[in-house]
Motif scaffolding. Structure first.
Motif, PDB file in Angstrom:
ATOM      1  N   GLN A 131       0.822  -1.208   0.000  1.00  0.00           N
ATOM      2  CA  GLN A 131       0.000   0.000   0.000  1.00  0.00           C
ATOM      3  C   GLN A 131       0.859   1.261   0.000  1.00  0.00           C
ATOM      4  N   GLY A 172       0.510   3.685  -3.075  1.00  0.00           N
ATOM      5  CA  GLY A 172      -0.160   4.924  -2.721  1.00  0.00           C
ATOM      6  C   GLY A 172      -1.554   4.698  -2.167  1.00  0.00           C
ATOM      7  N   GLU A 173      -2.152   5.765  -1.669  1.00  0.00           N
ATOM      8  CA  GLU A 173      -3.451   5.664  -1.009  1.00  0.00           C
ATOM      9  C   GLU A 173      -4.586   5.321  -1.975  1.00  0.00           C
ATOM     10  N   ASN A 174      -4.435   5.667  -3.244  1.00  0.00           N
ATOM     11  CA  ASN A 174      -5.521   5.461  -4.212  1.00  0.00           C
ATOM     12  C   ASN A 174      -5.469   4.097  -4.887  1.00  0.00           C
ATOM     13  N   ALA A 175      -4.584   3.237  -4.448  1.00  0.00           N
ATOM     14  CA  ALA A 175      -4.462   1.911  -5.061  1.00  0.00           C
ATOM     15  C   ALA A 175      -5.690   1.063  -4.759  1.00  0.00           C
ATOM     16  N   THR A 176      -6.094   0.261  -5.727  1.00  0.00           N
ATOM     17  CA  THR A 176      -7.247  -0.621  -5.537  1.00  0.00           C
ATOM     18  C   THR A 176      -6.839  -1.850  -4.733  1.00  0.00           C
TER      19      THR A 176
END
Length: 317
Positions: A36, A40-44
């Motif tokens: 993660q 990054g924070e926007n990873a699925t």
């Protein structure tokens, strides 16, 4: 003798194993993973799961640990999935900073504590003794995260004697290197000074009451000669033990000081690796520090025979 050494080695290996298991277990309780952090924070969730599988982080805990342990036994502490740098290389780059801080802090603490201990034990109960005890109490009550900002404010910002932050390597000049290391070393040394002073003062007072010291004084020897030649060595037995143990602890305990002063040492690396969930890096550093700690304790045990002749006689018997 062989059985004693084997037993000590066995206990040391067991301690190292338990320490590494505890570190991995504690980090596994924290939310998130290094995947993660990388994505990054926007990873699925699918992308995170795929990267975990690629890095082998989706395997069971014991499977990951045994695989890492097998490589560590062969000298391979792993490679950080976050930076791509090997753990051994990262330790080699940052160890000189941490080691210099720990050694400087320990040397400063020993020199100051020995002087304070001799002054206190020479006249116990006097004004000088009470003054040094008061100073020792102040040092003991000021932790590094309080002492650091105070030293920075007065000696770096107000007087501008030392740099506020940063590190100068020895290759850039010994003088600049010592200037950048002095304040962090003092912050490390304050608590150690208090502990060493109290221990040495107590031991010296007891030694000065022994019969062999009275006999030396009866021969007309000066107080200074008796103190340094007859009393200090046997009284330093406990001090050397504590100093050796504390050196190992200081090597692994410089996290706060290195963070405060912005120093590129092992402590700062551990702190950043824990934040980024880099378990491989944390594991490798912890194992290295544990091995150093065990080796230092062994050397301290062996030094007893040099410091105190009574130990040599017992060992020979």
């Amino acid at each position: 003798m062989i059985l004693t050494v084997a037993s000590r080695v066995g206990r040391s290996v067991l301690v190292i194993l338990l320490v590494t298991i505890a570190v991995v277990a504690l980090l596994s309780l924290a939310p998130g993973s290094v995947a993660q952090v990388i994505l990054g924070e926007n990873a699925t969730p699918e992308a995170v799961a795929a990267l975990n599988a690629e890095l082998g982080l989706d395997a069971p805990f014991w499977s990951q640990y045994t695989a890492w342990l097998g490589n560590a036994v062969q000298g391979d502490l792993g490679t950080s999935p976050l930076t791509g740098q090997s753990v051994s290389e990262a330790i080699g780059e940052r160890l000189p900073v941490t080691l210099q801080l720990a050694v400087m802090g320990l040397v400063i603490a020993l020199v100051v504590a020995i002087l304070m201990g001799i002054a206190s034990a020479s006249r116990p109960g006097s004004g000088l003794d009470r003054s040094t005890n008061a100073v020792s109490a102040v040092f003991l009550s000021v932790p590094a995260f309080i002492a650091g900002p105070i030293l920075i404010y007065f000696l770096a910002i107000q007087l501008q004697i030392f740099p506020v932050m940063g590190w100068s390597r020895i290759s850039e000049g010994l003088g600049e290197n010592l200037r950048s290391a002095f304040l962090p070393a003092i912050a490390i040394a304050l608590t150690e000074i208090a502990a060493f002073h109290r221990l040495l003062r107590t031991d010296l007072i007891g030694t000065l009451r022994e019969d062999f010291v009275a006999a030396a004084r009866a021969k007309g020897l000066s107080s200074r000669y008796v103190m340094f030649r007859h009393a200090l060595r046997p009284s330093s037995f406990s001090l050397i033990t504590l100093a050796g143990i504390n050196l190992g602890r200081l090597i692994g305990g410089t996290v706060i000081v290195e963070t405060l002063f912005g120093l590129p040492g092992l402590g700062q690396l551990v702190a950043s690796s824990i934040t980024s969930r880099d378990v491989i890096m944390v594991q490798g550093i912890v194992v290295f520090i544990a091995v150093v700690y065990v080796c230092i304790n062994t050397l301290v045990d062996l030094s007893y025979q040099v410091i105190d002749p009574r130990v040599r006689k017992v060992a020979a018997a």
